[in-house]
Design an enzyme around this catalytic site. Structure first.
Site, PDB file in Angstrom:
ATOM      1  N   CYS A 155       0.823  -1.219   0.000  1.00 52.98           N
ATOM      2  CA  CYS A 155       0.000   0.000   0.000  1.00 52.98           C
ATOM      3  C   CYS A 155       0.853   1.263   0.000  1.00 52.98           C
ATOM      4  O   CYS A 155       0.625   2.187  -0.793  1.00 52.98           O
ATOM      5  CB  CYS A 155      -0.973  -0.012   1.168  1.00 52.98           C
ATOM      6  SG  CYS A 155      -0.228   0.025   2.820  1.00 52.98           S
ATOM      7  N   HIS A 201      -2.608   0.929   6.942  1.00 49.36           N
ATOM      8  CA  HIS A 201      -2.964   0.943   5.522  1.00 49.36           C
ATOM      9  C   HIS A 201      -3.110   2.392   5.043  1.00 49.36           C
ATOM     10  O   HIS A 201      -3.511   3.274   5.803  1.00 49.36           O
ATOM     11  CB  HIS A 201      -4.283   0.191   5.302  1.00 49.36           C
ATOM     12  CG  HIS A 201      -4.604  -0.052   3.863  1.00 49.36           C
ATOM     13  ND1 HIS A 201      -3.759  -0.721   3.015  1.00 49.36           N
ATOM     14  CD2 HIS A 201      -5.685   0.297   3.118  1.00 49.36           C
ATOM     15  CE1 HIS A 201      -4.312  -0.789   1.807  1.00 49.36           C
ATOM     16  NE2 HIS A 201      -5.477  -0.178   1.849  1.00 49.36           N
ATOM     17  N   HIS A 261      -6.081   1.725  -4.123  1.00 46.98           N
ATOM     18  CA  HIS A 261      -5.131   1.231  -3.124  1.00 46.98           C
ATOM     19  C   HIS A 261      -4.654  -0.164  -3.482  1.00 46.98           C
ATOM     20  O   HIS A 261      -5.240  -0.860  -4.325  1.00 46.98           O
ATOM     21  CB  HIS A 261      -5.768   1.233  -1.731  1.00 46.98           C
ATOM     22  CG  HIS A 261      -6.888   0.249  -1.552  1.00 46.98           C
ATOM     23  ND1 HIS A 261      -7.120  -0.408  -0.363  1.00 46.98           N
ATOM     24  CD2 HIS A 261      -7.850  -0.212  -2.407  1.00 46.98           C
ATOM     25  CE1 HIS A 261      -8.161  -1.198  -0.470  1.00 46.98           C
ATOM     26  NE2 HIS A 261      -8.621  -1.102  -1.698  1.00 46.98           N
TER      27      HIS A 261
END
Length: 311
Positions: free
Chosen positions: A214, A269, A281
């Site tokens: 990420c 994240h 993402h």
């Protein structure tokens, strides 16, 4: 300064962190496609669960060597820091270990010939070697990742000649941009670049277009528009301008938290907000880069912070 001499070098937690299945990723030339194809769900998950791999470093990136050792198999390793990947783990750059065979330590800097740099803007391109200068056989062609930076020698209408740790080579002109002509630093450019990686499989610690995690994805996208972010999500959270959750707009970075093993909420994240309730993402292990709506998802419940880097 030593430079990375393979398409993409893995930065490992330690020489003891590698497994037999990782041998193709340690080779020179590196065999990334073979390595990735061999990893199943469990061996991919172990990269994350056991924190075996910590980042990746692209071809021709300068590194600083801090220490050397020999592993049980007789392979020489170097502990390095990567100045182009900022981290609170070390003020000098991101730290980790890589095989010495993946470094070029006596690099021809092309003194007096270098006109500047080029940056790979295609998701992947091919470097064709024309005058290898190292003392061992190398591949005539190397697959290079998005955001690989190389020293520029000459430019024609169709090709760019570059200097690399393996010698001189050519890149297709339409796969690169001149470093002195940056792309627009706006949300539309981030969205255009990022959406090209939809469907790419997630790779823990991935920082190349062979596989992103990420924070590696947003680190690379912002680098493409001239904005240097730290490498990891926790460090990225400490950069940029804080924005209220409800005030988010296209181009902002969204951060998400969930409980760790002890029950403490931690940011784990990050993704790029595209506007219109849409997130781009690289999701968790064994998933793929995607666009998705926030509303009604668990990401909406875990959203904890917004950071803005664009004017």
């Amino acid at each position: 300064m030593p430079r990375i001499a393979v398409s993409v070098a893995g930065l490992w937690r330690s020489p003891q962190a590698v497994r037999p299945i990782d041998d193709p990723a340690l080779a020179a030339p590196v065999q990334l496609e073979r390595w990735l194809a061999a990893l199943d769900d469990d061996t991919r998950l172990a990269l994350c669960r056991d924190k075996l791999l910590v980042s990746q470093v692209l071809f021709d990136t300068p590194v600083t060597v801090l220490e050397r050792t020999i592993d049980a198999a007789g392979r020489e390793w170097c502990r390095v820091v990567v100045p182009s990947q900022a981290s609170t783990l070390d003020p000098r750059g991101y730290p980790g270990w890589l095989p010495a065979a993946q470094l070029a330590e006596n690099v021809d800097e092309g003194e007096g010939e270098i006109e500047g740099e080029v940056v790979v803007t295609a998701p992947c391109t091919e470097l064709v070697m024309t005058s290898p200068q190292r003392g061992r056989p190398e591949a005539d062609r190397l697959a290079l990742s998005f955001m690989t930076r190389l020293r520029r020698l000459t430019v024609t209408a169709t090709r760019v000649e570059v200097m690399s740790p393996l010698g001189r080579g050519w890149l297709p002109r339409d796969s690169v941009r001149l470093a002195e002509t940056p792309q627009p630093a706006d949300a539309a450019t981030l969205a255009r670049l990022g959406q090209r990686f939809e469907g790419l499989r997630y790779l823990w610690a991935g920082n190349s277009s062979f596989g992103y995690d990420c924070s590696g994805l947003v680190h690379s996208l912002f680098a493409a528009i001239g904005i240097a972010l730290p490498r990891d999500a926790g460090d990225q959270l400490a950069s940029g301008t804080p924005v209220a959750l409800e005030a988010r707009r296209a181009g902002d970075l969204l951060y998400f938290e969930k409980p760790d093993a002890s029950g403490r909420l931690v940011v784990d994240h990050v993704g790029l907000y595209l506007g219109d309730d849409t997130l781009l993402h690289a999701p968790t292990n064994n998933a793929r880069v995607e666009r998705r709506r926030l509303s009604g998802s668990h990401y909406a419940e875990q959203l904890c912070a917004v950071r803005r880097h664009l004017d």
